[in-house]
Design an enzyme around this catalytic site. Sequence first.
Site, short mmCIF file in Angstrom:
data_model
loop_
_atom_site.label_atom_id
_atom_site.label_comp_id
_atom_site.label_asym_id
_atom_site.label_seq_id
_atom_site.Cartn_x
_atom_site.Cartn_y
_atom_site.Cartn_z
CG HIS A 3 2.22 26.96 -1.33
ND1 HIS A 3 3.24 26.15 -0.89
CD2 HIS A 3 2.70 28.22 -1.38
CE1 HIS A 3 4.31 26.89 -0.67
NE2 HIS A 3 4.02 28.14 -0.96
CB SER A 30 5.19 30.82 -2.68
OG SER A 30 4.99 30.52 -1.30
CG ASP A 41 2.87 22.87 0.08
OD1 ASP A 41 1.66 23.02 0.38
OD2 ASP A 41 3.46 23.65 -0.68
#
Length: 226
Positions: A205, A53, A202
């Site tokens: 990221h 990701s 989070d």
Amino acid sequence: MNYLPASALLLALLAAGCNSDTTKTQSAPTPPATTEAPAAKKGEAAILFFGDSITAGLGVEPDQAYPALIENRVDSLHLPYTVVNAGLSGETSAGGRSRINWVLSRQPVGVFVLELGGNDGLRGLPLTDTRKNLQAIIDTVRQQAPEAKIVLAGMQIPPNMGPAYAADFKKLYGEIATKNHLTLIPFLLENVGGIAKLNQRDGIHPTPEGHRLVARTVWRTVQPLL
């Protein structure tokens, strides 16, 4: 920016009959003809970013993710490469091992940037499996794209799984790079990881600003190879 669409990647994984936690040594078959994946422009090799990701740019616009920023630099210098983002959110090293054959079949590869293993570490998966999977990916690249220059992007994890596991995880990348004579980015998230303002809520990221710093780190390593 060329992307391997998430839908195409999902079809490839489904066709392989595997999920991201499997360690079976099988290759993902070529998806149906209706699944199109962008390839490098005629006469150009790809700088192929193969990751999870972070590479896919989760939570930011496609043109804000670090592979797109690398593409901007490549284009500004009129270098004969096409940048391909083959990042897939949630990908583990086992998942990457399952789809590497299909991804390599889409275009000639000049530089292969391998950014996987972070999700293995966050899940506490056995590092012996991560090592085997990363090695299998490297071996496959060398078999299918023998002229490609391989860059391994190192990752680090918080000590949630214990300090010994985190330390061994960090060392894994340097050991693999040394064994295979790869170009190593010691830590992909250098000056970004653990800095709240450079990461999304989070804490994992990067924000657009964080991706700009990641792109600088990657470019320092990739530019001399082009």
